[in-house]
Scaffold this motif. Sequence first.
Motif, PDB file in Angstrom:
ATOM      1  N   ASP A  18       0.927  -1.061  -0.123  1.00 35.63           N
ATOM      2  CA  ASP A  18      -0.185   0.150  -0.157  1.00 35.63           C
ATOM      3  C   ASP A  18       0.847   1.254  -0.109  1.00 35.63           C
ATOM      4  O   ASP A  18       0.709   2.339  -0.821  1.00 35.63           O
ATOM      5  N   ALA A  19       1.845   1.254   0.736  1.00 34.80           N
ATOM      6  CA  ALA A  19       2.990   2.258   0.642  1.00 34.80           C
ATOM      7  C   ALA A  19       3.396   2.421  -0.611  1.00 34.80           C
ATOM      8  O   ALA A  19       3.752   3.678  -1.223  1.00 34.80           O
ATOM      9  N   LEU A  20       3.996   1.537  -1.093  1.00 35.66           N
ATOM     10  CA  LEU A  20       4.652   1.570  -2.440  1.00 35.66           C
ATOM     11  C   LEU A  20       3.547   2.014  -3.451  1.00 35.66           C
ATOM     12  O   LEU A  20       4.079   2.862  -4.589  1.00 35.66           O
ATOM     13  N   ARG A  21       2.267   1.485  -3.582  1.00 40.41           N
ATOM     14  CA  ARG A  21       1.396   2.224  -4.358  1.00 40.41           C
ATOM     15  C   ARG A  21       1.220   3.652  -4.167  1.00 40.41           C
ATOM     16  O   ARG A  21       0.940   4.450  -5.165  1.00 40.41           O
ATOM     17  N   ALA A  22       1.089   4.042  -2.975  1.00 39.66           N
ATOM     18  CA  ALA A  22       0.942   5.446  -2.750  1.00 39.66           C
ATOM     19  C   ALA A  22       2.166   6.195  -3.212  1.00 39.66           C
ATOM     20  O   ALA A  22       1.956   7.419  -4.051  1.00 39.66           O
ATOM     21  N   TYR A  23       3.288   5.878  -3.197  1.00 38.33           N
ATOM     22  CA  TYR A  23       4.459   6.548  -3.809  1.00 38.33           C
ATOM     23  C   TYR A  23       4.492   6.611  -5.301  1.00 38.33           C
ATOM     24  O   TYR A  23       4.588   7.175  -6.166  1.00 38.33           O
ATOM     25  N   TYR A  24       4.610   5.088  -5.987  1.00 39.66           N
ATOM     26  CA  TYR A  24       4.725   4.906  -7.194  1.00 39.66           C
ATOM     27  C   TYR A  24       3.646   5.571  -7.994  1.00 39.66           C
ATOM     28  O   TYR A  24       3.814   6.180  -9.154  1.00 39.66           O
ATOM     29  N   ALA A  25       2.357   5.311  -7.536  1.00 43.62           N
ATOM     30  CA  ALA A  25       1.303   5.569  -8.449  1.00 43.62           C
ATOM     31  C   ALA A  25       0.803   7.000  -8.234  1.00 43.62           C
ATOM     32  O   ALA A  25       0.835   8.013  -9.071  1.00 43.62           O
ATOM     33  N   ASP A  26       0.525   7.439  -6.971  1.00 45.81           N
ATOM     34  CA  ASP A  26      -0.103   8.853  -6.735  1.00 45.81           C
ATOM     35  C   ASP A  26       0.970   9.719  -6.599  1.00 45.81           C
ATOM     36  O   ASP A  26       0.493  10.749  -7.190  1.00 45.81           O
ATOM     37  N   GLU A  32      -0.020   0.966 -12.013  1.00 42.06           N
ATOM     38  CA  GLU A  32       0.361  -0.230 -11.642  1.00 42.06           C
ATOM     39  C   GLU A  32      -0.193  -1.395 -12.531  1.00 42.06           C
ATOM     40  O   GLU A  32      -1.476  -0.821 -13.254  1.00 42.06           O
ATOM     41  N   ILE A  33       0.595  -2.245 -12.935  1.00 43.56           N
ATOM     42  CA  ILE A  33       0.322  -3.127 -13.709  1.00 43.56           C
ATOM     43  C   ILE A  33       0.142  -4.332 -13.086  1.00 43.56           C
ATOM     44  O   ILE A  33       0.867  -4.543 -12.207  1.00 43.56           O
ATOM     45  N   PRO A  34      -0.744  -5.466 -13.693  1.00 46.44           N
ATOM     46  CA  PRO A  34      -0.955  -6.757 -12.706  1.00 46.44           C
ATOM     47  C   PRO A  34       0.166  -7.751 -13.036  1.00 46.44           C
ATOM     48  O   PRO A  34       0.683  -7.489 -14.165  1.00 46.44           O
ATOM     49  N   LYS A  35       0.613  -8.179 -11.861  1.00 46.85           N
ATOM     50  CA  LYS A  35       1.713  -9.287 -11.890  1.00 46.85           C
ATOM     51  C   LYS A  35       0.932 -10.473 -12.519  1.00 46.85           C
ATOM     52  O   LYS A  35      -0.308 -10.767 -12.179  1.00 46.85           O
ATOM     53  N   GLY A  43       3.554 -11.445  -3.514  1.00 45.35           N
ATOM     54  CA  GLY A  43       3.534 -10.059  -2.966  1.00 45.35           C
ATOM     55  C   GLY A  43       4.072  -9.229  -3.869  1.00 45.35           C
ATOM     56  O   GLY A  43       4.741  -9.524  -4.894  1.00 45.35           O
ATOM     57  N   GLY A  44       4.350  -7.994  -3.308  1.00 46.70           N
ATOM     58  CA  GLY A  44       4.944  -6.831  -4.295  1.00 46.70           C
ATOM     59  C   GLY A  44       3.758  -6.275  -5.212  1.00 46.70           C
ATOM     60  O   GLY A  44       2.852  -6.645  -5.493  1.00 46.70           O
ATOM     61  N   CYS A  45       4.636  -5.367  -6.066  1.00 45.99           N
ATOM     62  CA  CYS A  45       3.906  -4.814  -7.207  1.00 45.99           C
ATOM     63  C   CYS A  45       4.745  -4.214  -8.301  1.00 45.99           C
ATOM     64  O   CYS A  45       5.620  -4.095  -8.032  1.00 45.99           O
ATOM     65  N   TRP A  46       3.965  -4.191  -9.654  1.00 44.45           N
ATOM     66  CA  TRP A  46       4.823  -3.642 -10.550  1.00 44.45           C
ATOM     67  C   TRP A  46       4.254  -2.448 -11.044  1.00 44.45           C
ATOM     68  O   TRP A  46       2.835  -2.351 -11.017  1.00 44.45           O
ATOM     69  N   PHE A  47       5.049  -1.654 -11.862  1.00 44.18           N
ATOM     70  CA  PHE A  47       4.700  -0.328 -12.245  1.00 44.18           C
ATOM     71  C   PHE A  47       5.117   0.031 -13.462  1.00 44.18           C
ATOM     72  O   PHE A  47       6.070  -0.275 -13.878  1.00 44.18           O
ATOM     73  N   LEU A  48       4.403   0.953 -14.118  1.00 42.23           N
ATOM     74  CA  LEU A  48       4.559   1.347 -15.635  1.00 42.23           C
ATOM     75  C   LEU A  48       4.462   2.756 -15.927  1.00 42.23           C
ATOM     76  O   LEU A  48       3.420   3.227 -15.418  1.00 42.23           O
ATOM     77  N   ALA A  49       5.662   3.398 -16.659  1.00 43.47           N
ATOM     78  CA  ALA A  49       5.392   4.890 -17.151  1.00 43.47           C
ATOM     79  C   ALA A  49       5.935   4.878 -18.661  1.00 43.47           C
ATOM     80  O   ALA A  49       7.314   4.454 -18.571  1.00 43.47           O
ATOM     81  N   GLY A  50       5.192   4.809 -19.468  1.00 42.16           N
ATOM     82  CA  GLY A  50       5.654   4.788 -21.004  1.00 42.16           C
ATOM     83  C   GLY A  50       6.432   3.397 -21.089  1.00 42.16           C
ATOM     84  O   GLY A  50       5.842   2.407 -20.674  1.00 42.16           O
TER      85      GLY A  50
END
Length: 121
Positions: A18-26, A32-35, A43-50
């Motif tokens: 949740d803290a990672l989502r707040a930083y990387y997305a917000d 955020e992209i689905p694993k 666990g964990g999460c993946w993020f995309l920009a371009g």
Amino acid sequence: MIAALDHVQLAAPQGSEDALRAYYADILGMTEIPKPPALASRGGCWFLAGPVQLHLGIEQDFRPAKKAHPGLRVTDIEAYAARLEARGAEVRWDGDLPGHRRFFSHDPVGNRLEFLDRVDG
């Protein structure tokens, strides 16, 4: 032959998604992209920009690296730094790389990130 960098994986402690989502997305504005299902249970999460992907994976006995970091090229670096600061993120400018404007920030678990933009001339 290596054709491109596919992604960068950073580590994070268990339960920090949740803290990672707040930083990387917000704060950073990444999506955020689905694993894949076979990896989602870890666990964990993946993020995309371009074309840039950052994967945050859960690591037992996590300790953030003190020096290692991804370097993320941005446009309009002044406005991007202001965005981060307005959302409560640390911005530490560094003028030591010739031909670039850059700053560093840390995600909520202590991973170091470099943001840079080339300076013409």
